[in-house]
Scaffold this active site. Structure first.
Site, PDB file in Angstrom:
ATOM      1  N   CYS A  63       0.853  -1.198   0.000  1.00 11.24           N
ATOM      2  CA  CYS A  63       0.000   0.000   0.000  1.00 11.24           C
ATOM      3  C   CYS A  63       0.887   1.246   0.000  1.00 11.24           C
ATOM      4  O   CYS A  63       1.859   1.331   0.756  1.00 11.24           O
ATOM      5  CB  CYS A  63      -0.896  -0.012   1.238  1.00 11.24           C
ATOM      6  SG  CYS A  63      -1.996   1.419   1.279  1.00 11.24           S
ATOM      7  N   CYS A  67       0.394   4.795   6.951  1.00  9.91           N
ATOM      8  CA  CYS A  67      -0.214   4.631   8.283  1.00  9.91           C
ATOM      9  C   CYS A  67       0.781   3.893   9.199  1.00  9.91           C
ATOM     10  O   CYS A  67       1.155   2.748   8.909  1.00  9.91           O
ATOM     11  CB  CYS A  67      -1.525   3.864   8.172  1.00  9.91           C
ATOM     12  SG  CYS A  67      -2.591   4.510   6.861  1.00  9.91           S
ATOM     13  N   CYS A  70       0.499   0.140  10.321  1.00  8.88           N
ATOM     14  CA  CYS A  70      -0.007  -0.863   9.393  1.00  8.88           C
ATOM     15  C   CYS A  70       1.080  -1.679   8.692  1.00  8.88           C
ATOM     16  O   CYS A  70       1.926  -1.119   7.982  1.00  8.88           O
ATOM     17  CB  CYS A  70      -0.885  -0.179   8.342  1.00  8.88           C
ATOM     18  SG  CYS A  70      -1.585  -1.370   7.191  1.00  8.88           S
ATOM     19  N   CYS A 107     -16.864  -9.014   5.108  1.00 11.11           N
ATOM     20  CA  CYS A 107     -16.165  -7.756   4.855  1.00 11.11           C
ATOM     21  C   CYS A 107     -14.903  -8.041   4.045  1.00 11.11           C
ATOM     22  O   CYS A 107     -14.142  -8.952   4.374  1.00 11.11           O
ATOM     23  CB  CYS A 107     -15.764  -7.107   6.168  1.00 11.11           C
ATOM     24  SG  CYS A 107     -17.141  -6.913   7.297  1.00 11.11           S
ATOM     25  N   CYS A 138     -19.659  -5.855   3.049  1.00 11.91           N
ATOM     26  CA  CYS A 138     -18.950  -4.656   3.503  1.00 11.91           C
ATOM     27  C   CYS A 138     -17.607  -4.635   2.779  1.00 11.91           C
ATOM     28  O   CYS A 138     -17.030  -5.695   2.521  1.00 11.91           O
ATOM     29  CB  CYS A 138     -18.727  -4.730   5.014  1.00 11.91           C
ATOM     30  SG  CYS A 138     -17.734  -3.353   5.653  1.00 11.91           S
ATOM     31  N   CYS A 198     -19.336   2.438   8.162  1.00 15.31           N
ATOM     32  CA  CYS A 198     -18.588   1.771   9.228  1.00 15.31           C
ATOM     33  C   CYS A 198     -17.330   2.601   9.447  1.00 15.31           C
ATOM     34  O   CYS A 198     -16.523   2.736   8.522  1.00 15.31           O
ATOM     35  CB  CYS A 198     -18.240   0.343   8.791  1.00 15.31           C
ATOM     36  SG  CYS A 198     -17.150  -0.519   9.940  1.00 15.31           S
ATOM     37  N   ARG A 270     -17.963  -2.253  17.509  1.00 13.16           N
ATOM     38  CA  ARG A 270     -17.288  -3.514  17.179  1.00 13.16           C
ATOM     39  C   ARG A 270     -15.938  -3.647  17.861  1.00 13.16           C
ATOM     40  O   ARG A 270     -15.089  -2.770  17.773  1.00 13.16           O
ATOM     41  CB  ARG A 270     -17.090  -3.619  15.666  1.00 13.16           C
ATOM     42  CG  ARG A 270     -16.269  -4.849  15.283  1.00 13.16           C
ATOM     43  CD  ARG A 270     -16.183  -5.042  13.810  1.00 13.16           C
ATOM     44  NE  ARG A 270     -17.486  -5.309  13.265  1.00 13.16           N
ATOM     45  CZ  ARG A 270     -17.869  -4.964  12.037  1.00 13.16           C
ATOM     46  NH1 ARG A 270     -17.033  -4.356  11.246  1.00 13.16           N
ATOM     47  NH2 ARG A 270     -19.065  -5.255  11.618  1.00 13.16           N
TER      48      ARG A 270
END
Ligand code: SF4
Length: 358
Positions: A63, A67, A70, A107, A138, A198, A270
Site C-alpha cells: 500500500c 499509516c 499498518c 467484509c 462490507c 462503518c 465492534r
C-alpha cells in the site's frame, strides 16, 4: 433528560455532543461508566446478541500510504507477503466458509489508496456473489469518490468501512499521505450514496485522553453517526513505527468502548483488531460495556484473530447468540440468521463441519 436516555436510530438526527460531556464520561469511575453504558445498550439492543462478521483481505500489502501502525504499508519492512487482487472465485469460497461458521456479514479489505477503475468490475462481481449467498456485504478499499461510492451502492454493497483512526489533532503523527479531511470526504460520499457507514479508530497509538475524546466526538457528531463503529486496540507489528508503542491499560480500552456506546447509542460498536491479545474476561467486560459486534473466522486482514471455535465456546459460556442480519425480512436473510443461531447452539458439531469442509 440525560443524553443517554434519548433514543437514536439511524433514521433520526443524532444528538450533538460537546467535548466537555465526553470528557466527563471518561472521567467517571469505571464501574459507573460501564453500568451506564450497559443501561444505554439495553435500551437499544438485545443485551445478549452480538453481530458476527468475517473479514477477508482481498488484496494484501504494497500500500502506498504511510499509516504508522499498518504492516501493509509498502514503506515498512514487516515480512508481510504481498498478494494481488484475489480471484473472485477465491473470495466467494471464503465467503461460503464464513457463512458456514455463522457469519452474517462478509467484509472485504484491499490495501489501496483508492480503488482504480480497472478493479471495479471484479469488485462488483465479489459484491454480487456474496449477496447471492444471503450475506450482508462490507468493503474497505481506501478513499472513494462520490461516483465510486454510487457504483458500489448500485452493485449492492451494504456497508463501507473507512476509519478516522484517531482525533484530528493527533492524526498527522500517524498518517501523512492523506488528510483527515480526505477521510471525512470519503465518509460523506459513502453516506450520500445511501450505503451504511462503518468508521472507528485505533486506541493505544500513543494518543492521550483528549485524542480519544476527539475521535469519539468526531464520530458521534457526524450528521448521522456510523451504523458500525470498530474500536481497535493497536496490534504492535514488528517493522512498523508502532512496534514499540507503550502498552495500553486494558481498562482505558474498555472505557473507550463504554463511551462509544453511550455517545452512539444506536450504532453497533465492534470489538475489532487486538482481540487476540484480550483474554476472555476482558472480552466479556467489553460486551458488558456495550460492544456488540466482532470479527471472527478468517485472519483479521493481516493480524491474527481468535479462531471461530474459541469464539463460539466463549459465546456459549456467556449465553450470547449471534445477531440476525439487520433490516432484512426476506426468507433468504432470515434463513441465514436462523442457521447461524442454530449453529451457535452446536459449536462442537460446527467446528467439525468447518474443518471437514476446508
Ligand atoms: S491502513 Fe490501509 S491505507 Fe493505511 S497503509 Fe494500511 S492498507 Fe494502506
Amino acid at each position: 433528560m440525560h443524553q443517554s436516555e434519548q433514543t437514536t436510530t439511524s433514521s433520526q438526527p443524532a444528538q450533538r455532543w460537546s467535548r466537555q460531556q465526553i470528557d466527563a464520561l471518561f472521567a467517571k469511575p469505571f464501574m459507573d461508566l460501564v453500568f451506564e453504558a450497559q443501561q444505554v445498550h439495553r435500551q437499544h439492543f438485545k443485551p445478549n446478541q452480538v453481530q458476527v462478521s468475517t473479514l477477508l483481505s482481498i488484496k494484501t500489502g504494497a500500500c502506498p500510504e504511510d499509516c504508522k501502525y499498518c504492516p501493509q504499508s509498502a514503506r515498512y519492512d514487516t515480512g508481510l507477503e504481498k498478494e494481488r487482487l484475489m480471484q473472485v472465485e477465491t473470495v466467494l469460497e471464503a465467503a461460503q466458509r464464513a457463512k458456514a461458521i455463522g457469519s452474517t456479514r462478509f467484509c472485504m479489505g484491499a490495501a489501496w489508496r483508492n480503488p482504480k477503475d480497472r478493479d471495479m468490475p471484479y469488485i462488483i462481481k465479489m459484491i454480487e456473489g456474496v449477496r447471492e449467498l444471503g450475506m450482508e456485504t462490507c468493503m474497505t478499499l481506501g478513499m472513494l469518490s462520490p461516483q465510486q461510492a454510487m457504483v458500489l451502492k448500485e452493485a449492492g454493497l451494504d456497508y463501507y468501512n473507512h476509519n478516522l483512526d484517531t482525533s484530528a489533532e493527533f492524526y498527522d503523527q500517524i498518517i501523512t499521505t492523506r488528510t483527515y479531511a480526505d477521510r471525512l470526504n470519503t465518509l460523506d460520499s459513502v453516506r450520500q450514496s445511501g450505503m451504511k457507514v462503518c468508521s472507528g479508530g485505533i486506541v493505544g497509538m500513543g494518543e492521550d485522553a483528549s485524542d480519544r475524546t476527539g475521535l469519539l466526538l468526531q464520530l458521534a457528531n457526524l450528521e448521522q453517526p456510523p451504523e458500525s463503529v470498530p474500536i481497535n486496540m493497536l496490534v504492535k507489528v514488528a517493522g512498523t513505527p508502532m512496534a514499540d508503542a507503550e502498552d495500553l491499560d486494558p481498562f482505558d480500552f474498555i472505557r473507550c468502548i463504554a463511551v462509544a456506546r453511550i455517545v452512539m447509542p444506536g450504532s453497533h460498536v465492534r470489538l475489532s483488531a487486538g482481540r487476540e491479545d484480550m483474554n476472555e474476561q476482558m472480552q466479556a467486560l467489553c460486551f458488558m460495556a456495550g460492544a456488540n459486534s466482532i470479527f471472527y473466522g478468517e485472519k483479521l486482514l493481516t493480524t491474527g484473530n481468535p479462531d471461530a471455535e474459541r469464539d463460539q465456546m466463549l459465546f456459549q459460556r456467556l449465553g450470547i447468540t449471534p445477531e440476525a442480519v439487520e433490516d432484512y425480512s426476506d426468507d433468504v436473510h432470515q434463513a441465514v440468521a436462523e442457521e447461524a443461531i442454530e449453529r451457535q447452539r452446536q459449536p462442537a458439531r460446527d467446528a467439525e463441519l468447518f474443518y471437514d469442509a476446508s
